[in-house]
Enzyme design. Structure first.
Site, PDB file in Angstrom:
ATOM      1  N   PHE A 131       0.885  -1.168   0.000  1.00  0.00           N
ATOM      2  CA  PHE A 131       0.000   0.000   0.000  1.00  0.00           C
ATOM      3  C   PHE A 131       0.926   1.223   0.000  1.00  0.00           C
ATOM      4  O   PHE A 131       1.900   1.266   0.758  1.00  0.00           O
ATOM      5  CB  PHE A 131      -0.858  -0.039   1.271  1.00  0.00           C
ATOM      6  CG  PHE A 131      -1.907   1.024   1.357  1.00  0.00           C
ATOM      7  CD1 PHE A 131      -3.174   0.813   0.836  1.00  0.00           C
ATOM      8  CD2 PHE A 131      -1.631   2.240   1.968  1.00  0.00           C
ATOM      9  CE1 PHE A 131      -4.155   1.797   0.929  1.00  0.00           C
ATOM     10  CE2 PHE A 131      -2.604   3.228   2.060  1.00  0.00           C
ATOM     11  CZ  PHE A 131      -3.869   3.000   1.538  1.00  0.00           C
ATOM     12  N   ASP A 200       2.394  -5.095   8.748  1.00  0.00           N
ATOM     13  CA  ASP A 200       1.203  -4.256   8.638  1.00  0.00           C
ATOM     14  C   ASP A 200      -0.006  -5.181   8.517  1.00  0.00           C
ATOM     15  O   ASP A 200      -0.087  -5.983   7.580  1.00  0.00           O
ATOM     16  CB  ASP A 200       1.335  -3.346   7.410  1.00  0.00           C
ATOM     17  CG  ASP A 200       0.187  -2.359   7.304  1.00  0.00           C
ATOM     18  OD1 ASP A 200      -0.950  -2.729   7.651  1.00  0.00           O
ATOM     19  OD2 ASP A 200       0.420  -1.222   6.849  1.00  0.00           O
ATOM     20  N   TYR A 225     -10.333   0.795  11.156  1.00  0.00           N
ATOM     21  CA  TYR A 225     -11.591   1.164  10.481  1.00  0.00           C
ATOM     22  C   TYR A 225     -11.969   0.195   9.362  1.00  0.00           C
ATOM     23  O   TYR A 225     -12.963   0.402   8.702  1.00  0.00           O
ATOM     24  CB  TYR A 225     -11.525   2.601   9.944  1.00  0.00           C
ATOM     25  CG  TYR A 225     -10.288   2.932   9.139  1.00  0.00           C
ATOM     26  CD1 TYR A 225     -10.151   2.489   7.832  1.00  0.00           C
ATOM     27  CD2 TYR A 225      -9.253   3.682   9.691  1.00  0.00           C
ATOM     28  CE1 TYR A 225      -9.016   2.784   7.103  1.00  0.00           C
ATOM     29  CE2 TYR A 225      -8.112   3.983   8.977  1.00  0.00           C
ATOM     30  CZ  TYR A 225      -8.000   3.530   7.666  1.00  0.00           C
ATOM     31  OH  TYR A 225      -6.873   3.816   6.954  1.00  0.00           O
ATOM     32  N   LYS A 226     -11.161  -0.855   9.135  1.00  0.00           N
ATOM     33  CA  LYS A 226     -11.507  -1.847   8.117  1.00  0.00           C
ATOM     34  C   LYS A 226     -12.284  -2.982   8.795  1.00  0.00           C
ATOM     35  O   LYS A 226     -13.411  -2.788   9.214  1.00  0.00           O
ATOM     36  CB  LYS A 226     -10.244  -2.290   7.384  1.00  0.00           C
ATOM     37  CG  LYS A 226      -9.666  -1.136   6.532  1.00  0.00           C
ATOM     38  CD  LYS A 226      -8.310  -1.404   5.937  1.00  0.00           C
ATOM     39  CE  LYS A 226      -7.819  -0.159   5.178  1.00  0.00           C
ATOM     40  NZ  LYS A 226      -6.385  -0.188   4.872  1.00  0.00           N
ATOM     41  N   ARG A 374     -12.586  -4.629  -6.336  1.00  0.00           N
ATOM     42  CA  ARG A 374     -12.313  -5.288  -5.057  1.00  0.00           C
ATOM     43  C   ARG A 374     -13.619  -5.559  -4.336  1.00  0.00           C
ATOM     44  O   ARG A 374     -14.481  -4.678  -4.224  1.00  0.00           O
ATOM     45  CB  ARG A 374     -11.467  -4.387  -4.144  1.00  0.00           C
ATOM     46  CG  ARG A 374     -10.009  -4.285  -4.484  1.00  0.00           C
ATOM     47  CD  ARG A 374      -9.197  -3.734  -3.311  1.00  0.00           C
ATOM     48  NE  ARG A 374      -9.902  -2.709  -2.530  1.00  0.00           N
ATOM     49  CZ  ARG A 374      -9.462  -2.214  -1.388  1.00  0.00           C
ATOM     50  NH1 ARG A 374      -8.337  -2.674  -0.854  1.00  0.00           N
ATOM     51  NH2 ARG A 374     -10.142  -1.290  -0.739  1.00  0.00           N
TER      52      ARG A 374
HETATM   53  C1  LIG Z   1      -5.614   0.998   4.867  1.00  0.00           C
HETATM   54  C2  LIG Z   1      -4.132   0.911   4.915  1.00  0.00           C
HETATM   55  C3  LIG Z   1      -3.367   1.950   5.418  1.00  0.00           C
HETATM   56  C4  LIG Z   1      -4.015   3.231   5.860  1.00  0.00           C
HETATM   57  O1  LIG Z   1      -3.154   4.109   6.464  1.00  0.00           O
HETATM   58  P1  LIG Z   1      -3.759   5.397   7.187  1.00  0.00           P
HETATM   59  O2  LIG Z   1      -2.608   6.036   7.810  1.00  0.00           O
HETATM   60  O3  LIG Z   1      -4.824   4.921   8.124  1.00  0.00           O
HETATM   61  O4  LIG Z   1      -4.396   6.236   6.131  1.00  0.00           O
HETATM   62  C5  LIG Z   1      -1.990   1.771   5.513  1.00  0.00           C
HETATM   63  N1  LIG Z   1      -1.410   0.619   5.104  1.00  0.00           N
HETATM   64  C6  LIG Z   1      -2.132  -0.385   4.575  1.00  0.00           C
HETATM   65  C7  LIG Z   1      -1.456  -1.648   4.156  1.00  0.00           C
HETATM   66  C8  LIG Z   1      -3.513  -0.276   4.455  1.00  0.00           C
HETATM   67  O5  LIG Z   1      -4.222  -1.268   3.941  1.00  0.00           O
END
Ligand SMILES: *Cc1c(COP(=O)(O)O)cnc(C)c1O
Length: 399
Positions: A131, A200, A225-226, A374
């Site tokens: 990501f 992560d 939040y997921k 997705r």
């Molecule tokens: C959703 C997600 C994020 C989100 O990062 P924020 O700092 O909350 O915006 C980061 N890394 C991964 C792998 C994600 O899936």
């Protein structure tokens, strides 16, 4: 596609829903008749959250005001809520602190890992398919610490490790393809090279067992939040393995992680334990919304969640195979269970337009540029009839 097949799958879906022990959990959420397959981006609202947030605002803030830092447990919320997340990711209490965004926690964890590794190790490995935010932060962390950053795919990690490797930043589940990486064996490989593993968990926590303690993960971060349904912008978390906490040297030492925060000292002295991962004043409103949201997990086993997740994605793949014309989509998500997270990613021509039409027809997934549809499957509130309907509408849309 024949009418017979359509009805067969719909009947199967109904039977699967009837036999699903987790189906009653759906009533713990606020949902409508939309098929919501975007819980891997923003989880649905748990039904108990609005009243809790109203109480936090009206009574705790409105009436108790400053007293709430003590009397409403605001001050201790980051570790208390961390301990609530802990069993969902296989961690014993006292190792997780909640606060800040995932991006900020990636920074703390990665720089912390490099510092643990010492001066002799001058390279950081990062998941090349990560990501984006993790990659950006890793690049900056490398520049700040004077290390070299090398991007490699997770499968290339074992052969890329050496006595130069300080830390490796990996994603448990790939946000785009839904591929589940082998956390136990990759962590073992990182350790065998004498390096530190930072994971992560954004796309795995709340969807499948993680086993942080069991597999000896050093540091981990994740959002809430997921699959944890904490709400938009709810605070993330940081895990630092217990035995490393005393040596964890945060690159963002704020007054909240000071051993004596109200001593107002000029010199910094870190607190011990998970608290050391704090920075500044916690975002209490979102944090307490998250705390309420985590109550939906009462009595829920993550093993049962994983079993249902796999059944949902298996059934979705089967329905897509039946309803969607040959060659219209290409599945990017691995078929093998041990390589699959809780989402299905389909490569599709005009994916952006296709997703817009699906959403118009009450099937909500998302689109990731340039060509990916997705679909996230949250076992707490997605049922098999939803899955059948989503695939059927997709087939009709691609007609
Ligand atoms: C959703 C997600 C994020 C989100 O990062 P924020 O700092 O909350 O915006 C980061 N890394 C991964 C792998 C994600 O899936």
């Amino acid at each position: 596609m024949s009418e017979r097949h359509v009805s067969e799958l719909a009947v199967r879906a109904e039977k699967l829903d009837t036999g699903d022990d987790l189906a009653p959990l759906r009533s713990r959420f606020v949902l409508d008749d939309v098929v919501y397959l975007d819980g891997n981006s923003l989880g649905a609202l748990p039904a108990n959250v609005p009243a809790r947030v109203a109480d936090v605002i009206r009574r705790q803030w409105g009436e108790l005001r400053i007293r709430s830092w003590e009397e409403s447990g605001w001050w201790t919320a980051p570790e208390r809520i961390g301990d609530r997340i802990a069993p969902l990711v296989g961690a014993a209490p006292g190792q997780i602190v909640v606060g800040d965004s995932t991006s900020v926690n990636v920074f703390k964890a990665l720089v912390g890992a490099v510092r643990l590794a010492g001066q002799d190790r001058d390279e950081i490995l990062v998941d090349a398919t990560t990501f984006p935010t993790d990659g950006y932060i890793a690049e900056s962390a490398a520049r700040l610490t004077g290390r070299t950053l090398r991007a490699v795919t997770p499968s290339e990690v074992p052969s890329s490790l050496s006595d130069r490797t300080a830390a490796v930043l990996l994603n448990h589940v790939d946000y785009r393809t839904g591929r589940l990486h082998d956390l136990p064996s990759l962590t073992a490989a990182v350790h065998a090279a004498g390096a530190y593993a930072v994971w992560d968990l954004c796309h795995s926590a709340g969807a499948l067992p993680v086993g942080l303690d069991e597999h000896g993960v050093d540091l981990a971060v994740g959002c809430t939040y997921k699959y944890l349904n904490g709400g938009p912008g709810s605070p993330a978390y940081l895990y630092v393995r217990g035995e490393l906490q005393d040596r964890f040297d945060s690159p963002l030492p704020g007054w909240n992680s000071h051993a004596e925060p109200f001593g107002m000292r000029t010199a910094y002295a870190p607190a011990s334990g998970a608290l050391r991962g704090r920075v500044g004043t916690p975002d209490i409103l979102s944090m307490l919304a998250l705390e309420a949201a985590l109550e939906v997990w009462d009595g829920v086993s993550i093993g049962a969640v994983r079993a249902k997740s796999l059944a949902l994605t298996d059934f979705f793949l089967e329905c897509v195979g039946e309803y969607v014309g040959e060659g219209r989509v290409e599945c990017l998500t691995p078929v093998a269970h041990q390589e699959r997270g809780s989402q299905v990613a389909l490569r599709c021509e005009d994916a952006g337009d296709v997703m817009r039409r699906l959403i118009e027809r009450g099937v909500v997934g998302d689109f990731r540029a340039p060509d990916v549809l997705r679909f996230g499957f949250t076992p707490l509130y997605v049922g098999f009839a939803d899955v059948e309907r989503a695939a059927r509408v997709l087939g009709e849309t691609l007609g």
